[in-house]
Design a protein around this motif. Structure first.
Motif, PDB file in Angstrom:
ATOM      1  N   LEU A 194      18.769  69.133  65.935  1.00  0.00           N
ATOM      2  CA  LEU A 194      18.102  67.719  66.847  1.00  0.00           C
ATOM      3  C   LEU A 194      18.573  66.342  66.162  1.00  0.00           C
ATOM      4  O   LEU A 194      18.796  65.669  67.161  1.00  0.00           O
ATOM      5  N   ILE A 249      12.830  73.381  74.922  1.00  0.00           N
ATOM      6  CA  ILE A 249      11.952  74.167  73.770  1.00  0.00           C
ATOM      7  C   ILE A 249      11.302  75.151  75.114  1.00  0.00           C
ATOM      8  O   ILE A 249      10.276  74.757  75.330  1.00  0.00           O
ATOM      9  N   LEU A 285       8.464  75.274  64.821  1.00  0.00           N
ATOM     10  CA  LEU A 285       9.598  74.439  66.081  1.00  0.00           C
ATOM     11  C   LEU A 285       8.951  73.101  66.586  1.00  0.00           C
ATOM     12  O   LEU A 285       9.689  72.426  65.818  1.00  0.00           O
ATOM     13  N   SER A 302      10.657  69.936  64.720  1.00  0.00           N
ATOM     14  CA  SER A 302      11.329  68.605  65.598  1.00  0.00           C
ATOM     15  C   SER A 302      10.470  67.570  64.833  1.00  0.00           C
ATOM     16  O   SER A 302      11.348  66.709  64.792  1.00  0.00           O
ATOM     17  N   LEU A 361      17.153  74.260  63.953  1.00  0.00           N
ATOM     18  CA  LEU A 361      16.517  73.295  65.126  1.00  0.00           C
ATOM     19  C   LEU A 361      17.072  71.826  64.668  1.00  0.00           C
ATOM     20  O   LEU A 361      17.435  71.184  65.062  1.00  0.00           O
ATOM     21  N   THR A 362      15.791  71.888  63.572  1.00  0.00           N
ATOM     22  CA  THR A 362      16.087  70.270  62.550  1.00  0.00           C
ATOM     23  C   THR A 362      16.908  69.810  62.646  1.00  0.00           C
ATOM     24  O   THR A 362      17.612  68.352  63.301  1.00  0.00           O
ATOM     25  N   SER A 417      12.167  80.850  73.664  1.00  0.00           N
ATOM     26  CA  SER A 417      13.030  79.256  73.214  1.00  0.00           C
ATOM     27  C   SER A 417      12.046  79.744  71.324  1.00  0.00           C
ATOM     28  O   SER A 417      12.888  78.560  69.915  1.00  0.00           O
ATOM     29  N   HIS A 472      16.030  67.285  75.090  1.00  0.00           N
ATOM     30  CA  HIS A 472      15.807  69.340  74.623  1.00  0.00           C
ATOM     31  C   HIS A 472      15.386  69.783  74.622  1.00  0.00           C
ATOM     32  O   HIS A 472      13.611  69.622  74.607  1.00  0.00           O
ATOM     33  N   GLN A 507      13.837  80.647  67.208  1.00  0.00           N
ATOM     34  CA  GLN A 507      14.686  80.077  67.324  1.00  0.00           C
ATOM     35  C   GLN A 507      14.123  79.641  65.502  1.00  0.00           C
ATOM     36  O   GLN A 507      13.480  79.734  65.735  1.00  0.00           O
TER      37      GLN A 507
END
Length: 586
Positions: free
Chosen positions: A466, A450, A487, A491, A462-463, A454, A448, A457
């Motif tokens: 992912l 970023i 971000l 992640s 996002l969490t 991006s 993925h 977001q």
């Protein structure tokens, strides 16, 4: 029994008690018998000798004067050696049995200047308050324990071997019981006695050597939780070994002696010695501890852990050297650095120390080099740095390997970083394990991106996204760059096992949410191309090869991977992620 010449009569001022010869010059007795030795002379006379000998107290159990206080032990040193055979000790378990063993004490109560015998038995092998065994009279008549028996050897009636020492008796003559300090308890207070007490599997020379090594350990690590006697003991016996005794251990020797006398596992003692070596600065002592005892195999002889899936099937598993750097709790610029080496599931600490920030690098590099001694010759090394989140972009891969080698550490061996907070989280570690088990069954991993466009977001979305649909995350900018920080944390919370980024940030003209000519976007393009069809379990190896190319490049422009950072974490190779729940200096 009656002919034993090692029984002693002790006088200190007006106090009279008993004792027994344990070496040609040392006598054991109770501390309360010689409580006034600071102002009164102490003399010792033996059953078959005419003259009393002067003596001095050379070791003390710490008894504080109360009847029930622990440590009621004193070691007397005679002013000269005596030509008498010292007492012989029985194994600690020999004092107990079914039917009970008959025990005999030789004391010096009033009106018995020449001494007299009392016959008793141990009620049970259970220690009262971790210190005493209760004694009960063998019969309803005969000599009871009374003042003058304190310090007397308690012996087996059939062999005359010593199993303990009388420490107290009932004040009421009608109550025919008392207390005994077992020999193995006395050895807590005078380590040399441990060499005289039989312990299965260890001879006197073995125990003497270990005692000397334990006592030679310097004080520089005292008071730190990771090298406390309790922690060292727990590491030695493992999660399923005998639990800590109530109250823990009062000293490092107590833990050592408890292992020797109470834990029937020679490998646990060897692991204890090896773990102790990790916290010993003196090199000869450290080497001697790690080799003790040479006939007991340690975990280095065991096969390494085989992780499931592709890593186990196609390649040799990793043998990590773990470098953990965390705030010490004593200030913003103070850190606790601990370097360990893994062989299979066994972790051995090579060095651990609290240091100011400017000394972290030098200490870590020295211990990393030393950690290689713990790896098998054919081990597949992996240097893994566990760092506080604000340090994750530190250029550890570019650290000069040693004072004599200017090459980057990242060119010497595969090198990865890990997040300290995530490593301590049980939930995220569990999710990481699940991710790796799923990855082992996949033909390819999903990356993925970023990128620079991006950064707006939503972190929560996002969490969640992912967790469901990404195996690796690539960033166009470093973790602490503007817009990237939240971000990046998202992640980490998604338990993504592989994260990559450049240490330098994006540059270029910003148009319509995208940076034209952005080095970060170009980085992601090259990264996606390079990672295609590579198994995540092998990324440390492949990134190491890529770094070697980048460091060796003669192109005037930096190689795209020159500042590449790889965050990679597989808990299967790094068990025991639990950190300390309190400040190491608290």
């Amino acid at each position: 029994m009656n002919s034993a010449s090692w029984h002693a009569r002790i006088t200190c001022g007006r106090e009279t008690g008993a004792g027994f010869l344990v070496t040609e010059r040392h006598v054991l007795t109770c501390a309360h018998v010689v409580a006034r030795s600071g102002t009164e002379e102490v003399s010792v006379s033996f059953a078959r000798a005419e003259d009393a000998l002067p003596a001095k107290v050379v070791a003390h159990g710490g008894w504080d004067g109360h009847d029930t206080a622990p440590g009621d032990v004193a070691v007397l040193e005679l002013d000269r050696s005596v030509a008498l055979e010292p007492a012989e000790f029985a194994a600690p378990s020999d004092a107990y049995g079914d039917p009970p063993r008959r025990l005999v004490a030789y004391g010096f109560p009033k009106r018995f200047e020449e001494g007299t015998l009392a016959e008793y038995r141990a009620t049970a092998d259970q220690l009262i308050d971790g210190e005493w065994v209760q004694l009960e009279a063998w019969a309803g008549h005969g000599q009871p324990l009374a003042p003058g028996f304190s310090g007397a050897a308690v012996t087996l009636a059939d062999s005359g071997q010593v199993v303990g020492m009388v420490s107290s008796a009932a004040r009421d003559p009608g109550i025919r019981n008392g207390r005994m300090l077992p020999a193995q308890v006395i050895a807590r207070y005078w380590p040399r006695l441990g060499e005289l007490i039989p312990t299965p599997g260890y001879g006197p020379a073995d125990k003497k050597r270990l005692r000397e090594l334990v006592l030679a350990r310097g004080p520089e690590f005292d008071g730190r939780p990771e090298c406390s006697p309790e922690r060292l003991y727990s590491d030695a016996v493992g999660a399923f070994g005998p639990p800590l005794p109530a109250g823990g251990f009062g000293s490092l020797w107590n833990a050592t002696w408890y292992l020797l006398s109470e834990v029937p596992d020679a490998e646990a003692v060897a692991r204890f010695a090896a773990r102790l070596a990790d916290f010993t600065e003196d090199a000869p002592t450290r080497s001697a501890l790690r080799a003790w005892p040479s006939r007991v195999p340690d975990d280095r002889a065991r096969p390494p852990l085989k992780a499931p899936g592709r890593a186990a099937a196609g390649t040799q598993p990793w043998s990590p050297i773990l470098v953990e750097i965390e705030p010490s709790g004593s200030g913003d610029h103070q850190f606790l650095v601990e370097v360990s080496a893994y062989n299979g599931r066994h972790r051995r600490v090579v060095g651990s120390r609290a240091l100011p920030a400017d000394r972290v690098r030098g200490y870590a590099l020295e211990r990393i080099d030393e950690a290689y001694h713990e790896l098998e010759p054919g081990a597949r090394e992996l240097i893994a740095f566990v760092l506080p989140r604000r340090w994750l972009n530190t250029d550890v891969a570019h650290w000069q390997r040693s004072a004599d080698d200017d090459s980057p550490l990242g060119s010497f061996a595969p090198l990865v970083v890990m997040d300290l907070e995530r490593r301590r989280s049980g939930g995220l570690q569990h999710k990481l394990l699940q991710k790796w088990l799923r990855l082992d069954g996949q033909s390819a991993a999903r990356l993925h991106r970023i990128g620079c466009g991006s950064l707006g977001q939503d972190p929560v979305r996002l969490t969640i996204g992912l967790r469901r649909g990404a195996d690796m995350v690539g960033f166009a900018s470093p973790p602490r760059a503007r817009g990237t920080r939240r971000l990046f944390q998202a992640s980490l919370n998604a338990a993504v096992p592989v994260m990559l980024w450049p240490r330098s940030g994006c540059r270029g003209e910003h148009r319509d949410g995208v940076r034209e000519g952005c080095a970060g976007e170009a980085f992601l393009d090259r990264l996606a191309e390079h990672l295609a069809d590579l198994p995540p379990s092998e990324l440390p190896f492949h990134i190491h090869e890529l770094r070697e190319l980048a460091y060796a490049s003669e192109d005037p422009d930096p190689h795209w991977a020159y500042d590449l950072v790889l965050l990679w974490e597989d808990p299967r190779y790094l068990p025991d992620p639990t950190g300390y729940a309190h400040s190491p200096v608290g």
